[in-house]
Design a protein around this motif. Sequence first.
Motif, short mmCIF file in Angstrom:
data_model
loop_
_atom_site.label_atom_id
_atom_site.label_comp_id
_atom_site.label_asym_id
_atom_site.label_seq_id
_atom_site.Cartn_x
_atom_site.Cartn_y
_atom_site.Cartn_z
N UNK A 85 0.81 -1.20 0.00
CA UNK A 85 0.00 0.00 0.00
C UNK A 85 0.85 1.27 0.00
N UNK B 248 2.23 1.87 -3.62
CA UNK B 248 1.25 2.39 -4.59
C UNK B 248 0.81 3.80 -4.25
N UNK B 249 0.61 4.06 -2.97
CA UNK B 249 0.23 5.42 -2.55
C UNK B 249 1.34 6.40 -2.91
N UNK C 89 3.46 6.18 -5.32
CA UNK C 89 3.54 6.37 -6.77
C UNK C 89 2.34 7.17 -7.32
N UNK D 262 -1.65 5.44 -12.28
CA UNK D 262 -1.11 5.41 -10.91
C UNK D 262 -2.18 5.70 -9.87
N UNK E 38 -4.22 2.63 -9.36
CA UNK E 38 -3.53 1.58 -8.60
C UNK E 38 -3.37 1.93 -7.12
N UNK E 39 -3.65 3.17 -6.78
CA UNK E 39 -3.40 3.63 -5.40
C UNK E 39 -4.39 3.06 -4.38
N UNK E 40 -5.49 2.53 -4.86
CA UNK E 40 -6.51 2.02 -3.92
C UNK E 40 -6.47 0.49 -3.80
N UNK E 41 -6.48 -0.01 -2.55
CA UNK E 41 -6.38 -1.45 -2.32
C UNK E 41 -7.54 -2.25 -2.90
N UNK F 30 -6.83 -2.69 -6.55
CA UNK F 30 -5.79 -3.70 -6.77
C UNK F 30 -6.35 -5.10 -6.60
N UNK G 167 11.26 2.86 -14.80
CA UNK G 167 12.32 3.00 -13.80
C UNK G 167 13.26 1.80 -13.72
#
Lengths: 110, 110
Positions: free
Chosen positions: A9, A12-13, A15, B12, B15-18, B21, B87
């Motif tokens: 978590x 991802x947060x 990024x 991005x 993808x930040x939220x569980x 995902x 990256x």
Amino acid sequence: MVLRVMDDDLVFKALADPTRRFLLDLLFQRDGRTLKDLESGLEMTRFGVMKHLKVLEEASLVVTRRSGREKLHYLNAVPIRMIHDRWIDKYTEPRFSAVLALKDELGSKE
Amino acid sequence: MVLRVMDDDLVFKALADPTRRFLLDLLFQRDGRTLKDLESGLEMTRFGVMKHLKVLEEASLVVTRRSGREKLHYLNAVPIRMIHDRWIDKYTEPRFSAVLALKDELGSKE
DNA sequence: ACCATAGGTGACTAATTAGTCACCTGTCAA
DNA sequence: TTGACAGGTGACTAATTAGTCACCTATGGT
């Protein structure tokens, strides 16, 4: 020694913010920079940049090393690899999903 | 035909939220699911799941296809690949950064 | 034709997060 | 030992976002 597991978590947060991604870009170009150095490339106060670097560090995307009164920042690509491996099947070819995406793109001919 | 460029930020943020995902995880296991199907695996109202799927779709992480009154959802891994490539240097080996990370871990012997 | 089912929208609330500022600590060089 | 420099903290404001609800549309089976 404590074996600390990398928290998905946090990665991802971390990024999710464009400024933080830009910081990673800067570190990808050249490692071992100081806060002052990184700050100069951004339209933001030192405090903002520092906060972003802290988030990146807590996500293990950036690793630091102290040198006197300076703090050097290094990119750590390991978490990026883990993202890749989560949803990209090593044994299955890129055949299906990409094709669907293209189909979708062709379908909406605005 | 419009060639739409994939927006980094949408990917991005998505993808930040569980929960999102987890939805990708479900679709990684098995593609072509309906909203009803996906909803049943989550502790959330249909509306919440729908909103998340919309975010994933706008980020091109999920591609959909209508079939009668059902909407089938497919995983699209292309954006994930792009994150990786941003990256992770193809030509440089994983030598340096990972080593630093380990060193840091060993260094903080709480 | 009917009703159950699958999906969709706009508005709202609560929680999270980006960015700034005043102020503090540690290091180096003259 | 003093002043300039590099970094750090806690509190605050503004903006964003997750989740829910009342209500709506379209499809398929009987």
